[in-house]
Design a protein around this motif. Structure first.
Motif: not given
Length: 95
Positions: A15-18, A37-52, A89-95
């Motif tokens: 829930a706190r990517l950065y 040595g996995v230290k590079t963020l190469v891909w990510y995506e947001h989700h509206d719920t933790m479940e998704s 994402r400005p929306a509260q609760g984005a994962y």
């Protein structure tokens, strides 16, 4: 996350990517990331719920490596570190 271009890959959910990426970079991201040595963020995506987000993580973890690489390269063909480019994402609760 990746160790290098087409190197070791790590998939996780947070829930706190950065801040989580900072942990990986500092070596406190867990045993697997420290060992490989996995230290590079190469891909990510947001989700509206933790479940998704967890459902997507579970599905991605069983994907073939080639599929994961294709997904990364559609988003980030040069495998640049995306840590400073995270779009919040400005929306509260984005994962």
């Amino acid at each position: 996350m990746a160790s290098r271009y087409r190197g070791t890959l790590y998939i996780g959910v947070t829930a706190r990517l950065y801040d989580r990426v900072l942990e990986h970079k500092s070596g406190t991201g867990g045993e697997f990331t420290l060992k490989y040595g996995v230290k590079t963020l190469v891909w990510y995506e947001h989700h509206d719920t933790m479940e998704s987000a967890i459902l997507r993580e579970t599905r991605l973890k069983v994907w073939k490596r080639a599929w994961k690489i294709e997904l990364i390269e559609l988003f980030n063909p040069d495998w640049f570190d995306q840590h400073e480019n995270i779009d919040y994402r400005p929306a509260q609760g984005a994962y």
